[in-house]
Design a protein around this motif. Structure first.
Motif, PDB file in Angstrom:
ATOM      1  N   ILE A 151      -0.375  15.841   5.842  1.00  8.04           N
ATOM      2  CA  ILE A 151      -0.068  16.113   4.545  1.00  8.04           C
ATOM      3  C   ILE A 151      -0.610  17.572   4.247  1.00  8.04           C
ATOM      4  O   ILE A 151      -1.843  17.689   4.240  1.00  8.04           O
ATOM      5  CB  ILE A 151      -0.614  15.321   3.389  1.00  8.04           C
ATOM      6  N   ALA A 152       0.435  18.425   3.967  1.00 14.61           N
ATOM      7  CA  ALA A 152      -0.080  19.849   3.661  1.00 14.61           C
ATOM      8  C   ALA A 152      -0.559  19.871   2.267  1.00 14.61           C
ATOM      9  O   ALA A 152      -0.356  19.004   1.546  1.00 14.61           O
ATOM     10  CB  ALA A 152       1.299  20.844   3.680  1.00 14.61           C
ATOM     11  N   PRO A 153      -1.583  20.744   2.040  1.00 20.07           N
ATOM     12  CA  PRO A 153      -2.399  20.941   0.917  1.00 20.07           C
ATOM     13  C   PRO A 153      -1.332  20.880  -0.386  1.00 20.07           C
ATOM     14  O   PRO A 153      -1.620  20.124  -1.611  1.00 20.07           O
ATOM     15  CB  PRO A 153      -3.324  22.166   0.865  1.00 20.07           C
ATOM     16  N   GLU A 154      -0.285  21.753  -0.336  1.00 19.92           N
ATOM     17  CA  GLU A 154       0.747  21.830  -1.368  1.00 19.92           C
ATOM     18  C   GLU A 154       1.249  20.355  -1.828  1.00 19.92           C
ATOM     19  O   GLU A 154       2.069  20.367  -2.618  1.00 19.92           O
ATOM     20  CB  GLU A 154       1.809  23.054  -1.018  1.00 19.92           C
ATOM     21  N   ASP A 155       1.328  19.473  -0.786  1.00 18.49           N
ATOM     22  CA  ASP A 155       1.904  18.088  -1.152  1.00 18.49           C
ATOM     23  C   ASP A 155       0.876  17.028  -1.452  1.00 18.49           C
ATOM     24  O   ASP A 155       1.265  16.001  -1.523  1.00 18.49           O
ATOM     25  CB  ASP A 155       2.520  17.635   0.046  1.00 18.49           C
ATOM     26  N   PHE A 156      -0.407  17.360  -1.611  1.00 22.40           N
ATOM     27  CA  PHE A 156      -1.409  16.438  -1.751  1.00 22.40           C
ATOM     28  C   PHE A 156      -0.916  15.750  -3.104  1.00 22.40           C
ATOM     29  O   PHE A 156      -0.996  14.216  -3.361  1.00 22.40           O
ATOM     30  CB  PHE A 156      -2.677  17.074  -2.223  1.00 22.40           C
ATOM     31  N   ASP A 157      -0.638  16.421  -4.219  1.00 20.41           N
ATOM     32  CA  ASP A 157      -0.207  15.617  -5.604  1.00 20.41           C
ATOM     33  C   ASP A 157       0.944  14.801  -5.268  1.00 20.41           C
ATOM     34  O   ASP A 157       0.953  13.480  -5.742  1.00 20.41           O
ATOM     35  CB  ASP A 157       0.100  16.855  -6.566  1.00 20.41           C
ATOM     36  N   ALA A 196       9.383  11.169   2.774  1.00 15.20           N
ATOM     37  CA  ALA A 196       9.767  12.516   3.585  1.00 15.20           C
ATOM     38  C   ALA A 196       8.734  13.399   3.874  1.00 15.20           C
ATOM     39  O   ALA A 196       8.874  14.281   4.636  1.00 15.20           O
ATOM     40  CB  ALA A 196      10.750  13.043   2.411  1.00 15.20           C
ATOM     41  N   LEU A 197       7.512  12.991   3.333  1.00 14.70           N
ATOM     42  CA  LEU A 197       6.193  13.862   3.973  1.00 14.70           C
ATOM     43  C   LEU A 197       6.045  13.460   5.136  1.00 14.70           C
ATOM     44  O   LEU A 197       5.117  14.283   5.616  1.00 14.70           O
ATOM     45  CB  LEU A 197       5.419  13.721   2.645  1.00 14.70           C
ATOM     46  N   LEU A 198       6.335  12.367   5.733  1.00 11.77           N
ATOM     47  CA  LEU A 198       5.649  11.875   7.111  1.00 11.77           C
ATOM     48  C   LEU A 198       6.387  12.272   8.223  1.00 11.77           C
ATOM     49  O   LEU A 198       7.403  11.663   8.345  1.00 11.77           O
ATOM     50  CB  LEU A 198       5.670  10.319   6.788  1.00 11.77           C
ATOM     51  N   ARG A 199       6.253  13.354   8.617  1.00 13.50           N
ATOM     52  CA  ARG A 199       6.997  13.949   9.429  1.00 13.50           C
ATOM     53  C   ARG A 199       5.949  14.716  10.571  1.00 13.50           C
ATOM     54  O   ARG A 199       4.754  14.831  10.367  1.00 13.50           O
ATOM     55  CB  ARG A 199       7.846  15.076   8.972  1.00 13.50           C
ATOM     56  N   PRO A 200       6.486  14.918  11.904  1.00  5.78           N
ATOM     57  CA  PRO A 200       5.459  15.577  12.766  1.00  5.78           C
ATOM     58  C   PRO A 200       4.958  17.137  12.340  1.00  5.78           C
ATOM     59  O   PRO A 200       5.618  17.570  11.522  1.00  5.78           O
ATOM     60  CB  PRO A 200       6.473  15.733  14.179  1.00  5.78           C
ATOM     61  N   ALA A 201       3.691  17.260  12.753  1.00  6.59           N
ATOM     62  CA  ALA A 201       3.182  18.368  12.361  1.00  6.59           C
ATOM     63  C   ALA A 201       3.722  19.772  12.972  1.00  6.59           C
ATOM     64  O   ALA A 201       4.347  19.501  13.919  1.00  6.59           O
ATOM     65  CB  ALA A 201       1.488  18.572  12.469  1.00  6.59           C
ATOM     66  N   PRO A 202       3.762  20.751  12.150  1.00  5.84           N
ATOM     67  CA  PRO A 202       4.286  22.055  12.906  1.00  5.84           C
ATOM     68  C   PRO A 202       3.794  22.154  14.333  1.00  5.84           C
ATOM     69  O   PRO A 202       2.653  21.910  14.516  1.00  5.84           O
ATOM     70  CB  PRO A 202       3.845  23.155  12.021  1.00  5.84           C
ATOM     71  N   ALA A 251       0.979  -1.235   0.112  1.00 11.45           N
ATOM     72  CA  ALA A 251      -0.082  -0.086   0.056  1.00 11.45           C
ATOM     73  C   ALA A 251       0.849   1.199   0.149  1.00 11.45           C
ATOM     74  O   ALA A 251       0.415   2.117  -0.686  1.00 11.45           O
ATOM     75  CB  ALA A 251      -1.007  -0.186   1.203  1.00 11.45           C
ATOM     76  N   MET A 252       1.864   1.227   0.826  1.00 10.95           N
ATOM     77  CA  MET A 252       2.759   2.410   0.799  1.00 10.95           C
ATOM     78  C   MET A 252       3.208   2.726  -0.625  1.00 10.95           C
ATOM     79  O   MET A 252       3.710   4.076  -0.921  1.00 10.95           O
ATOM     80  CB  MET A 252       4.041   2.173   1.446  1.00 10.95           C
ATOM     81  N   ARG A 253       3.374   1.615  -1.525  1.00 14.22           N
ATOM     82  CA  ARG A 253       4.007   1.859  -2.772  1.00 14.22           C
ATOM     83  C   ARG A 253       2.910   2.149  -3.699  1.00 14.22           C
ATOM     84  O   ARG A 253       3.153   2.922  -4.901  1.00 14.22           O
ATOM     85  CB  ARG A 253       4.790   0.823  -3.400  1.00 14.22           C
ATOM     86  N   HIS A 254       1.778   1.673  -3.630  1.00 13.60           N
ATOM     87  CA  HIS A 254       0.664   1.611  -4.765  1.00 13.60           C
ATOM     88  C   HIS A 254      -0.655   2.043  -4.316  1.00 13.60           C
ATOM     89  O   HIS A 254      -1.489   2.535  -5.311  1.00 13.60           O
ATOM     90  CB  HIS A 254       0.405   0.187  -5.192  1.00 13.60           C
ATOM     91  N   ARG A 255      -1.010   2.362  -3.100  1.00 13.17           N
ATOM     92  CA  ARG A 255      -2.390   2.546  -2.639  1.00 13.17           C
ATOM     93  C   ARG A 255      -2.310   3.715  -1.610  1.00 13.17           C
ATOM     94  O   ARG A 255      -2.541   3.383  -0.306  1.00 13.17           O
ATOM     95  CB  ARG A 255      -3.007   1.423  -2.212  1.00 13.17           C
ATOM     96  N   ARG A 256      -1.619   4.845  -1.742  1.00 13.48           N
ATOM     97  CA  ARG A 256      -1.844   6.007  -0.707  1.00 13.48           C
ATOM     98  C   ARG A 256      -3.096   6.825  -0.740  1.00 13.48           C
ATOM     99  O   ARG A 256      -3.420   7.001  -2.157  1.00 13.48           O
ATOM    100  CB  ARG A 256      -0.548   6.778  -0.976  1.00 13.48           C
ATOM    101  N   CYS A 257      -3.420   7.330   0.307  1.00 11.75           N
ATOM    102  CA  CYS A 257      -4.457   8.199   0.260  1.00 11.75           C
ATOM    103  C   CYS A 257      -4.611   9.164   1.258  1.00 11.75           C
ATOM    104  O   CYS A 257      -3.596   9.418   1.970  1.00 11.75           O
ATOM    105  CB  CYS A 257      -5.874   7.217   0.408  1.00 11.75           C
ATOM    106  N   LEU A 258      -5.462  10.132   1.128  1.00 10.12           N
ATOM    107  CA  LEU A 258      -5.770  11.105   2.028  1.00 10.12           C
ATOM    108  C   LEU A 258      -6.740  11.092   2.813  1.00 10.12           C
ATOM    109  O   LEU A 258      -7.979  10.534   2.150  1.00 10.12           O
ATOM    110  CB  LEU A 258      -5.642  12.552   1.486  1.00 10.12           C
TER     111      LEU A 258
END
Length: 262
Positions: free
Chosen positions: A167-173, A188-194, A88-95
């Motif tokens: 995930i920030a909106p600018e990183d959705f795509d 790299a997008l998976l990090r603690p929120a500000p 799923a990490m490679r092929h089936r990610r979602c928000l």
């Protein structure tokens, strides 16, 4: 860690942020619990789509879901290597759209205190999620999902040591494009929120019951302030950090401590 969350925004507000092509109508939900349907957004055929999935991921290779642990969360640090999540990490990610989430602080003595953790400025956030399709022997299909978690930032750590990856909106795509985004870039997008994103408010223990689902669950309640180091009364409502658990949750399988409801 995320064992309950809420999505109280209107369908129009959710669609405006996530820009999916569907036009679903759904009610506000104030206490979404494992095994219940959750809203997800995925990329399919060149467009974003709104899809309901059951909260509790079941990999396609599972023979009998009834005997498989309920995987509501996946650790971001290890999901790409764990058998239950790596495909799923490679092929089936979602928000996963959310207005906020609940977490329970465990003091050394006394009952657990639930907290409603919401964006400080209001609005909706997007949790990083994974989804899978499971097919039964008779041909029936069910989509299931899990929320990715990361180490808590310093604002949330006094309550719990894990939090959903946001995930920030600018990183959705970038996150949703499983065809063109390298796994390393997605991870790299998976990090603690500000630190400033969320605020934590103590709420009623009514939220402990999955049968409860009302706006009143989000209303803050008074809790006793913790004493400060000088012997006075501290202004903050957040209690001291809880001690890390060393015993695995009952029923957990080989995917380490992915199974942890609260």
């Amino acid at each position: 860690m995320c064992g309950r969350f809420a999505l109280s925004a209107t369908p129009q507000e959710v669609q405006a942020l996530f820009a999916y092509v569907d036009t679903p109508n759904f009610p506000p939900r104030y206490n979404i619990a494992p095994t219940q349907p959750v809203a997800t957004v995925r990329q399919a055929h060149g467009a974003r789509r709104f899809v309901l999935v059951r909260w509790g991921l079941v990999p396609g290779w599972v023979k009998d879901p009834a005997s498989f642990s309920l995987l509501i969360n996946a650790r971001a640090e290890t999901a790409a290597e764990k058998p239950s999540f790596r495909a799923a990490m490679r092929h089936r990610r979602c928000l996963i759209p959310a207005s906020g989430f609940y977490e329970w602080q465990r003091p050394d003595a006394g009952p657990k205190q639930p907290y409603w953790i919401r964006p400080r400025d209001g609005g909706i956030v997007a949790f990083a999620g994974l989804w899978e399709e499971w097919c039964d022997p008779d041909g029936g299909e069910i989509d299931t999902g899990a929320i990715l978690t990361v180490a808590a930032n310093s604002a949330i750590a006094p309550i719990h040591n894990r939090m959903p990856a946001v995930i920030a909106p600018e990183d959705f795509d970038i996150w949703l494009d499983v065809q063109n985004t390298p796994l390393k870039e997605a991870r790299a997008l998976l990090r603690p929120a500000p630190e400033s994103l969320f605020e934590a408010l103590p709420v009623s223990t009514r939220v402990n019951s999955a049968r409860e689902d009302a706006p009143e669950l989000l209303e803050p309640v008074a809790v006793e302030s913790a004493p400060d180091r000088t012997g006075g009364s501290a202004e903050a409502v957040l209690p001291a950090p809880r001690k890390k658990k060393t015993r695995a949750a009952k029923g957990a399988r080989s995917d380490d401590d992915q199974f942890d409801l609260f």
